[in-house]
Design an enzyme around this catalytic site. Structure first.
Site, short mmCIF file in Angstrom:
data_model
loop_
_atom_site.label_atom_id
_atom_site.label_comp_id
_atom_site.label_asym_id
_atom_site.label_seq_id
_atom_site.Cartn_x
_atom_site.Cartn_y
_atom_site.Cartn_z
N HIS A 97 3.86 0.13 3.46
CA HIS A 97 4.69 -0.79 2.68
C HIS A 97 4.30 -0.72 1.20
O HIS A 97 3.33 -0.08 0.83
CB HIS A 97 4.50 -2.23 3.16
CG HIS A 97 3.12 -2.78 2.91
ND1 HIS A 97 2.03 -2.39 3.64
CD2 HIS A 97 2.66 -3.67 1.99
CE1 HIS A 97 0.94 -3.03 3.19
NE2 HIS A 97 1.30 -3.81 2.19
N ASP A 99 3.94 -3.75 -1.94
CA ASP A 99 3.88 -5.21 -2.02
C ASP A 99 5.07 -5.78 -2.80
O ASP A 99 5.43 -5.27 -3.86
CB ASP A 99 2.59 -5.65 -2.72
CG ASP A 99 1.36 -5.16 -1.97
OD1 ASP A 99 1.41 -5.04 -0.74
OD2 ASP A 99 0.33 -4.90 -2.65
N HIS A 254 1.29 1.85 0.75
CA HIS A 254 -0.07 1.83 1.28
C HIS A 254 -0.06 1.23 2.68
O HIS A 254 0.90 0.58 3.10
CB HIS A 254 -1.03 1.07 0.36
CG HIS A 254 -0.65 -0.35 0.10
ND1 HIS A 254 0.34 -0.72 -0.78
CD2 HIS A 254 -1.12 -1.51 0.63
CE1 HIS A 254 0.46 -2.03 -0.79
NE2 HIS A 254 -0.41 -2.54 0.06
N ARG A 269 -7.32 -9.82 -3.12
CA ARG A 269 -6.20 -9.11 -3.76
C ARG A 269 -5.55 -9.98 -4.82
O ARG A 269 -5.23 -11.15 -4.57
CB ARG A 269 -5.15 -8.73 -2.71
CG ARG A 269 -4.15 -7.73 -3.25
CD ARG A 269 -3.12 -7.36 -2.21
NE ARG A 269 -1.93 -8.17 -2.36
CZ ARG A 269 -0.87 -8.10 -1.57
NH1 ARG A 269 -0.86 -7.24 -0.56
NH2 ARG A 269 0.16 -8.87 -1.76
#
Ligand code: SIN
Length: 279
Positions: A97, A99, A254, A269
């Site tokens: 995917h 983000d 990723h 993150r």
């Protein structure tokens, strides 16, 4: 450029040597963003980055885009926790995917800091959507250039997380999710920094092509999802204590590898706001 860049030798990614992210000033931040647009992912070893320094560094690069689905860190709400506990069988981000593609202005990038690593495994794989685009036939490139696709958070977060048993959901996701309207992006975008063409669909969030049904879209989307994850476009990063990765969400995918059952993994993150993207 004043930074020491060492490409991985694969289709995606570069290591940045001799730089402590806690010391980065605005001009170096500009160099890093330019390098990010070129290489897709930047890797850093032996960093000494406290949560405060992680936030300060992120704000040197841009504006923070707080993820509304993940459980936030209690002390630092600008930091999303990507957490696996020993009892979990599902790992956050285990499908390929990019983000926040479900936002009107998809996130520029994400800065992931290793906080607690399993004794083995837990790598992150990255794939270059520049390389994926370049490898398509001229005929398919031409067709895709005229198309747009629908991106939605509903399947992955709304339905996907609601279906999870409490043991998988607890302490990893928010209790309540906002219902975001679906958004539409061109299938081939022009990267906002490099200007290069990028294949911009992904398995987690792209549901169909605009004007097509989901059933009609599925075979071509499946082909693009398989194509984009071809090994020749990828690089697999092994985390060590002190490792940091920054990826550009517009030109990479990723995937977090789910191969450390029974262990804990905790990553911090921060996601950076992006701009609307165009063909
Ligand atoms: C993510 O998808 O943001 C998490 C990646 C990882 O945990 O390796």
């Amino acid at each position: 450029m004043g930074i020491d860049i060492e490409p991985t030798g694969a289709a995606v990614g570069a290591f940045v040597n001799d730089l402590q992210l806690g010391d980065v000033d605005a001009p170096t931040g500009v160099d890093l963003l330019e390098a990010l647009g070129e290489h897709g992912v930047l890797f850093f070893r032996d960093q000494d980055l406290t949560p405060e320094a992680h936030i300060t560094f992120a704000e040197t690069l841009g504006e923070i885009d707080v993820n509304v689905f993940f459980a936030p860190n209690d002390t630092y709400p600008k930091i999303a926790e990507v957490r696996t506990r020993p009892e979990n069988t599902y790992v956050i981000g285990e499908a390929w995917h990019t983000d926040h593609s479900y936002e009107t202005a998809p996130a520029l990038g994400s800065i992931l800091v290793a906080r607690q690593l399993p004794s083995r495994g837990g790598d992150t794989a990255f794939s270059s959507m520049y390389a994926a685009f370049d490898a398509l036939s001229d005929g398919l490139k031409e067709t895709l250039r005229g198309m747009r696709a629908v991106h939605s958070s509903h399947e992955a977060f709304g339905i996907g997380v609601a279906k999870m048993p409490e043991s998988e959901r607890a302490e990893r996701f928010q209790d309540e999710f906002p219902i975001n309207p679906d958004v539409v992006h061109p299938v081939i975008i022009s990267h906002p920094i490099s200007g290069r063409p990028v294949l911009y669909v992904n398995r987690s969030f792209t549901t169909r092509f605009e004007g097509w049904t989901e059933r009609e879209s599925r075979p071509l989307l499946e082909f693009l999802f398989e194509h984009g994850s071809s090994v020749e476009f990828t690089y697999r990063f092994s985390w060590e204590p002190g490792s940091v990765a920054i990826w550009d969400n517009r030109c990479t995918w990723h995937k977090a590898l789910n191969d450390y059952r029974g262990e804990t993994r905790l990553m911090h993150r921060i996601t950076l706001k992006g701009c609307p993207i165009a063909a």
